[in-house]
Design an enzyme around this catalytic site. Structure first.
Site, PDB file in Angstrom:
ATOM      1  N   LYS A  21       0.834  -1.215   0.000  1.00 31.90           N
ATOM      2  CA  LYS A  21       0.000   0.000   0.000  1.00 31.90           C
ATOM      3  C   LYS A  21       0.863   1.257   0.000  1.00 31.90           C
ATOM      4  O   LYS A  21       2.049   1.226   0.333  1.00 31.90           O
ATOM      5  CB  LYS A  21      -0.984  -0.052   1.158  1.00 31.90           C
ATOM      6  CG  LYS A  21      -2.038  -1.118   0.865  1.00 31.90           C
ATOM      7  CD  LYS A  21      -3.381  -0.851   1.423  1.00 31.90           C
ATOM      8  CE  LYS A  21      -4.377  -1.844   0.822  1.00 31.90           C
ATOM      9  NZ  LYS A  21      -5.372  -2.304   1.782  1.00 31.90           N
ATOM     10  N   ARG A  25      -3.665 -10.125   4.281  1.00 29.05           N
ATOM     11  CA  ARG A  25      -4.017 -10.138   2.850  1.00 29.05           C
ATOM     12  C   ARG A  25      -2.820  -9.611   2.076  1.00 29.05           C
ATOM     13  O   ARG A  25      -2.450  -8.451   2.233  1.00 29.05           O
ATOM     14  CB  ARG A  25      -5.263  -9.284   2.630  1.00 29.05           C
ATOM     15  CG  ARG A  25      -5.781  -9.286   1.210  1.00 29.05           C
ATOM     16  CD  ARG A  25      -7.019  -8.432   1.085  1.00 29.05           C
ATOM     17  NE  ARG A  25      -7.478  -8.400  -0.286  1.00 29.05           N
ATOM     18  CZ  ARG A  25      -6.958  -7.615  -1.227  1.00 29.05           C
ATOM     19  NH1 ARG A  25      -5.965  -6.797  -0.929  1.00 29.05           N
ATOM     20  NH2 ARG A  25      -7.424  -7.644  -2.452  1.00 29.05           N
TER      21      ARG A  25
HETATM   22  N1  PMM Z   1      -7.364  -3.853   0.206  1.00 32.35           N
HETATM   23  C1  PMM Z   1      -7.637  -3.872  -1.106  1.00 32.35           C
HETATM   24  C2  PMM Z   1      -8.661  -4.690  -1.624  1.00 32.35           C
HETATM   25  N2  PMM Z   1      -9.374  -5.493  -0.814  1.00 32.35           N
HETATM   26  N3  PMM Z   1      -9.844  -6.304   1.334  1.00 32.35           N
HETATM   27  C3  PMM Z   1      -9.604  -6.281   2.649  1.00 32.35           C
HETATM   28  N4  PMM Z   1     -10.343  -7.057   3.476  1.00 32.35           N
HETATM   29  N5  PMM Z   1      -8.633  -5.501   3.209  1.00 32.35           N
HETATM   30  C4  PMM Z   1      -7.864  -4.671   2.447  1.00 32.35           C
HETATM   31  O1  PMM Z   1      -7.002  -3.967   3.016  1.00 32.35           O
HETATM   32  C5  PMM Z   1      -8.096  -4.650   1.047  1.00 32.35           C
HETATM   33  C6  PMM Z   1      -9.114  -5.500   0.519  1.00 32.35           C
HETATM   34  C7  PMM Z   1      -6.841  -3.007  -2.036  1.00 32.35           C
HETATM   35  O2  PMM Z   1      -5.638  -3.606  -2.364  1.00 32.35           O
HETATM   36  P1  PMM Z   1      -5.368  -4.346  -3.784  1.00 32.35           P
HETATM   37  O3  PMM Z   1      -5.784  -3.371  -4.866  1.00 32.35           O
HETATM   38  O4  PMM Z   1      -3.924  -4.618  -3.808  1.00 32.35           O
HETATM   39  O5  PMM Z   1      -6.153  -5.605  -3.861  1.00 32.35           O
END
Ligand code: PMM
Length: 291
Positions: A216, A256
Site C-alpha cells: 500500500k 491479505r
Molecule cells: N485492500 C484492497 C482490496 N481489498 N480487502 C480487505 N479485506 N482488506 C484490504 O485492506 C483490502 C481489501 C486493495 O488492495 P489491492 O488493490 O492490492 O487488492
C-alpha cells in the site's frame, strides 16, 4: 471461530485491468487461475479473488463485468480444493461466488455499499470480512478526516462496531465475522500507521482481524527516495514482511498479501523463534556461558 496458530495468509488474485500494484497481470481467467495455483504452491491458506479495483480514484465495473471476471476463477480454484474468498461489495456477486464455491465474503464496504450482501451472507455459512470503509474509491480521499476525540482509531472502532452490529442484525452469527481496519481506504499515511500500531483497540470489538498492508502507498511513502518519489508497489515487499511478525504477535487472524512466499517465510521465522524461545530454561547470554 478458533484463531489459527499463525495468521492465515490470504493471497490476492486481482482479476482486474487496473488494480494499483498488479492491475492487468491476471485480468483473464487463465492467467488468474495460474496465479492462484502459484500462490497455493507458495503456501497461501486462502485465495482472495476480486474483480473490482479499489485503488484510489478507480471507477467501478458494471455487475456483469465483475461476475465474468470472478466466477470462472472462483470455480476453478475451488475445484482445486482451495479456500476461496471473494472480494466484492455487491450482493449479486457474493451470491454467485458462494454458488461457485467461495467460502469467505470479503466486503471492503462492510455492508455499506450494498446492504443486501448481509442477507446473502446470512443465508450461507460463509465467513464475512467487514472492512472499515467510508466511500467508493473515486471519492474516498474526501473522507479521510478523523478530527473527533481519539482520532482515526476511535472512529474506525466505532464505525466497524456499527458494521458488526448491522451484520449480526441481518442474521450473520457474530462468530462468522472478521473485521478489517481498511488500511488505505479513506486514510492517509499517518492514519494507517496509527491504526497498525493500535490494532488492539480494534481487536477489543471481540472479533478476529484481517489486515491488508501489502504494497500500500503508505509503505511506498515510507520507502520514498531522496527526492520524495514513492517506492513502486512491487518494491515494498521487504517492509511488509517486517510487519508480518509484529501483526502475528498481536494475534491477527489473517494477512491479505500479494507476495505469499515473502509472508509465509517471515511467518515461518516468527514461528521458529517462538518455538525455540518457549518453553525452556531461563535464557543465558553467550558471556555467561564463557565465564
Ligand atoms: N485492500 C484492497 C482490496 N481489498 N480487502 C480487505 N479485506 N482488506 C484490504 O485492506 C483490502 C481489501 C486493495 O488492495 P489491492 O488493490 O492490492 O487488492
Amino acid at each position: 471461530m478458533t484463531l489459527p496458530e499463525r495468521p492465515l495468509v490470504m493471497g490476492i488474485v486481482n482479476v482486474t485491468p487496473d488494480s494499483f500494484s498488479d492491475g492487468g497481470l491476471y485480468a483473464d481467467t487463465a492467467s488468474a487461475l495460474a496465479h492462484g495455483r502459484d500462490l497455493l504452491a507458495q503456501g497461501a491458506d486462502v485465495l482472495d479473488v476480486g474483480g473490482e479495483s479499489t485503488r484510489p480514484g478507480a471507477t467501478r465495473p458494471v455487475v456483469a463485468e465483475e461476475l465474468d471476471r470472478v466466477v470462472p476463477v472462483i470455480s476453478g480454484l475451488a475445484a482445486l480444493g482451495a479456500v476461496v474468498s471473494v472480494d466484492t461489495m455487491r450482493a449479486e456477486v457474493a451470491a454467485a461466488a458462494l454458488e461457485a464455491g467461495a467460502r469467505i465474503v470479503n466486503d471492503v464496504s462492510g455492508g455499506l455499499a450494498d446492504p443486501a450482501i448481509l442477507d446473502v451472507v446470512a443465508g450461507s455459512d460463509a465467513t464475512y470480512v467487514a472492512m472499515h470503509w467510508r466511500a467508493h474509491s473515486d471519492r474516498m480521499a474526501d473522507f479521510a478526516t478523523y478530527d473527533g476525540p481519539g482520532g482515526v482509531v476511535t472512529a474506525v472502532v466505532d464505525e466497524l462496531g456499527e458494521r458488526l452490529h448491522a451484520a449480526t442484525a441481518a442474521g450473520i452469527d457474530p462468530d462468522r465475522v472478521v473485521l478489517d481496519p481498511g488500511l488505505g481506504f479513506a486514510k492517509r499515511g499517518e492514519h494507517n500507521w496509527e491504526l497498525l500500531t493500535h490494532l488492539e483497540a480494534v481487536a477489543a470489538l471481540g472479533r478476529p482481524l484481517l489486515v491488508g498492508a501489502s504494497r500500500k502507498s503508505f509503505l511506498g511513502a515510507l520507502l520514498a527516495g531522496p527526492d520524495g518519489t514513492p517506492r513502486p508497489p512491487g518494491e515494498r515487499e521487504h517492509a511488509h514482511s517486517a510487519l508480518a511478525p509484529l501483526l502475528a504477535d498481536l494475534g491477527v487472524w489473517g494477512l491479505r498479501v500479494h507476495d505469499v512466499r515473502a509472508t509465509t517465510d517471515a511467518l515461518a521465522a516468527w514461528q521458529a523463534w517462538r518455538t525455540h524461545r518457549s518453553p525452556g530454561p531461563a535464557p543465558t547470554t553467550g558471556q555467561e556461558q564463557h565465564r
